[in-house]
Motif scaffolding. Structure first.
Motif, mmCIF file in Angstrom:
data_model
loop_
_atom_site.group_PDB
_atom_site.id
_atom_site.type_symbol
_atom_site.label_atom_id
_atom_site.label_comp_id
_atom_site.label_asym_id
_atom_site.label_seq_id
_atom_site.Cartn_x
_atom_site.Cartn_y
_atom_site.Cartn_z
ATOM 1 N N ASP A 87 0.852 -1.182 0.000
ATOM 2 C CA ASP A 87 0.000 0.000 0.000
ATOM 3 C C ASP A 87 0.893 1.239 0.000
ATOM 4 N N GLU A 88 0.365 2.364 0.455
ATOM 5 C CA GLU A 88 1.121 3.610 0.371
ATOM 6 C C GLU A 88 2.353 3.638 1.281
ATOM 7 N N ARG A 89 2.538 2.629 2.130
ATOM 8 C CA ARG A 89 3.749 2.539 2.935
ATOM 9 C C ARG A 89 4.947 2.055 2.128
ATOM 10 N N ASN A 90 4.706 1.542 0.924
ATOM 11 C CA ASN A 90 5.787 1.083 0.067
ATOM 12 C C ASN A 90 6.783 2.220 -0.174
ATOM 13 N N TYR A 91 8.058 1.889 -0.151
ATOM 14 C CA TYR A 91 9.101 2.927 -0.225
ATOM 15 C C TYR A 91 9.004 3.749 -1.512
ATOM 16 N N ILE A 92 8.722 3.122 -2.619
ATOM 17 C CA ILE A 92 8.612 3.863 -3.888
ATOM 18 C C ILE A 92 7.507 4.899 -3.792
ATOM 19 N N ILE A 93 6.372 4.507 -3.238
ATOM 20 C CA ILE A 93 5.249 5.431 -3.097
ATOM 21 C C ILE A 93 5.588 6.534 -2.097
ATOM 22 N N GLN A 94 6.274 6.171 -0.999
ATOM 23 C CA GLN A 94 6.674 7.170 -0.017
ATOM 24 C C GLN A 94 7.565 8.240 -0.652
ATOM 25 N N VAL A 95 8.515 7.813 -1.485
ATOM 26 C CA VAL A 95 9.390 8.771 -2.168
ATOM 27 C C VAL A 95 8.581 9.642 -3.126
ATOM 28 N N ALA A 96 7.647 9.029 -3.849
ATOM 29 C CA ALA A 96 6.804 9.784 -4.772
ATOM 30 C C ALA A 96 5.984 10.836 -4.036
ATOM 31 N N MET A 97 5.407 10.457 -2.900
ATOM 32 C CA MET A 97 4.596 11.395 -2.129
ATOM 33 C C MET A 97 5.450 12.519 -1.547
ATOM 34 N N GLN A 98 6.659 12.192 -1.083
ATOM 35 C CA GLN A 98 7.571 13.212 -0.572
ATOM 36 C C GLN A 98 7.981 14.186 -1.673
ATOM 37 N N THR A 99 8.222 13.637 -2.866
ATOM 38 C CA THR A 99 8.626 14.472 -4.000
ATOM 39 C C THR A 99 7.507 15.424 -4.388
ATOM 40 N N ALA A 100 6.292 14.912 -4.463
ATOM 41 C CA ALA A 100 5.147 15.763 -4.799
ATOM 42 C C ALA A 100 4.968 16.864 -3.756
ATOM 43 N N LYS A 101 5.070 16.487 -2.487
ATOM 44 C CA LYS A 101 4.904 17.453 -1.398
ATOM 45 C C LYS A 101 5.954 18.546 -1.465
ATOM 46 N N LYS A 102 7.167 18.183 -1.825
ATOM 47 C CA LYS A 102 8.262 19.154 -1.944
ATOM 48 C C LYS A 102 7.885 20.273 -2.912
ATOM 49 N N TYR A 103 7.095 19.924 -3.925
ATOM 50 C CA TYR A 103 6.698 20.909 -4.937
ATOM 51 C C TYR A 103 5.220 21.288 -4.812
ATOM 52 N N THR A 155 6.018 12.448 -13.192
ATOM 53 C CA THR A 155 5.061 12.160 -14.262
ATOM 54 C C THR A 155 3.622 12.405 -13.816
ATOM 55 N N LEU A 156 3.253 11.871 -12.652
ATOM 56 C CA LEU A 156 1.873 11.976 -12.186
ATOM 57 C C LEU A 156 1.469 13.420 -11.921
ATOM 58 N N CYS A 157 2.397 14.204 -11.405
ATOM 59 C CA CYS A 157 2.092 15.584 -11.029
ATOM 60 C C CYS A 157 2.554 16.605 -12.063
ATOM 61 N N ASP A 158 3.097 16.125 -13.173
ATOM 62 C CA ASP A 158 3.580 17.005 -14.235
ATOM 63 C C ASP A 158 4.531 18.074 -13.677
ATOM 64 N N LEU A 159 5.491 17.618 -12.880
ATOM 65 C CA LEU A 159 6.420 18.553 -12.246
ATOM 66 C C LEU A 159 7.442 19.119 -13.226
ATOM 67 N N ARG A 160 7.760 18.340 -14.242
ATOM 68 C CA ARG A 160 8.719 18.747 -15.273
ATOM 69 C C ARG A 160 10.074 19.099 -14.667
ATOM 70 N N LEU A 161 10.538 18.231 -13.780
ATOM 71 C CA LEU A 161 11.839 18.445 -13.151
ATOM 72 C C LEU A 161 12.958 18.186 -14.147
ATOM 73 N N THR A 162 14.022 18.951 -14.028
ATOM 74 C CA THR A 162 15.200 18.684 -14.852
ATOM 75 C C THR A 162 15.971 17.517 -14.249
ATOM 76 N N LYS A 163 16.889 16.970 -15.011
ATOM 77 C CA LYS A 163 17.738 15.900 -14.487
ATOM 78 C C LYS A 163 18.521 16.383 -13.273
ATOM 79 N N GLN A 164 18.973 17.627 -13.306
ATOM 80 C CA GLN A 164 19.736 18.151 -12.182
ATOM 81 C C GLN A 164 18.875 18.242 -10.923
#
Length: 310
Positions: free
Chosen positions: A58-74, A111-120
């Protein structure tokens, strides 16, 4: 992502350090973490590989946790999805399984949030999560990555033209990075640090110039971590003897271990792997190539989504 659409995220494995490049050199390898992503009313992970069965679904999965943290950052929120996950990357073996998960989570949020982050931007965030740029940088950018993390950010360069093969020898036992770091000294003397840095400099210069015999020699002269980790990875000495007797150019721990990386002449990886398989017991021996692309995202029709710019 639209309803009914599926995205595929693939992230390569990585080996780090390669001997004297402690916490600063990583190499992408052609083993992959793969996510098939579809919209869903809640977070769900469907593991397809045996090594993934013990992780939360579920959402405790590490991949999902990283995704949620990344979205929150932006200041965004990831919509829930179903992730069908498979992986060739062994868990806790020094082949960057956690780094691949971090990169996958960042790519998922981007991808999900269309953040359009650069590689850097992705590299700096992944490094902040992981603590050093070697594994995450290689998995993100592909090739051989040389990186440095400072208070000012992450500086990294990638090389893509190495004419060598790689063979990994994977023990059956796991070794957590935390345990492997506990055997390292808290500091080196000035003289030791200068000597260790010089070895790393010659190692990189050898790779750039194509002197792979010299590079292999430098791999085995590391002073940062391998002398201390040999005591908890007893397989290293045995692999060194067998590999060097059968034409390997150099041998080093892969990351924190226990996997051991062998450098082979271009086109001789399979031959070395065969000889190692015959001479070693209790280890899985796999010939590999350097991944040149890094993380990639495809639509359902396999057409590649336009990549962002560094």
């Amino acid at each position: 992502m639209m309803a009914g659409e599926m995205l595929v995220i693939e992230v390569p494995a990585s080996t780090a350090n390669l001997g004297p490049g402690f916490d600063s050199i990583g190499l992408a390898l052609n083993l992959y973490l793969r996510l098939e992503v579809t919209t869903h009313d809640q977070w769900e992970v469907i593991p397809l590989s045996e090594g993934l069965m013990t992780f939360p679904t579920d959402e405790r999965n590490y991949i999902i946790q990283v995704a949620m943290q990344t979205a929150k950052k932006y200041n965004q929120e990831c919509p829930p999805c179903r992730l069908t996950v498979s992986s060739d990357i062994p868990i806790a073996r020094g082949l960057g399984s956690s780094a691949a998960a971090i990169v996958a989570g960042i790519e998922l949020a981007d991808t999900l949030c269309d953040l359009r982050l650069t590689k850097q931007q992705k590299l700096e965030w992944a490094t902040e999560i992981e603590g050093h740029p070697d594994n995450v940088g290689a998995s993100l950018l592909g090739g051989l990555l040389i990186g440095s993390q400072t208070d000012d950010g992450v500086d990294a360069l990638s090389l893509y033209h190495l004419q060598v093969d790689f063979v990994v020898c994977i023990p059956t036992s796991e070794l957590l990075t935390k345990k492997s770091r506990q055997v390292l000294p808290t500091e080196l003397s000035y003289k030791q640090a200068v000597h260790a840095g010089a070895i790393g400099n010659v190692f990189i210069a050898s790779l750039i110039s194509g002197d792979y015999e010299q590079a292999g020699k430098m791999m085995m002269k590391d002073l940062y971590h391998q002398p201390y980790r040999k005591e908890i990875v007893p397989e290293l000495e045995g692999v060194e003897k067998v590999a060097m007797a059968n034409g390997a150019l150099g041998v080093a721990l892969s990351g924190a271990g226990p996997t051991i990386l062998c450098l082979a002449r271009d086109g001789e990886g399979q031959k070395l792997a065969t000889l190692l398989s015959a001479g070693l017991h209790g280890m899985k021996v796999v010939p590999l190539q350097m991944d040149l692309i890094g993380s990639r995202i495809y639509k359902e029709n396999s057409s590649k989504i336009k990549s962002d710019v560094m």
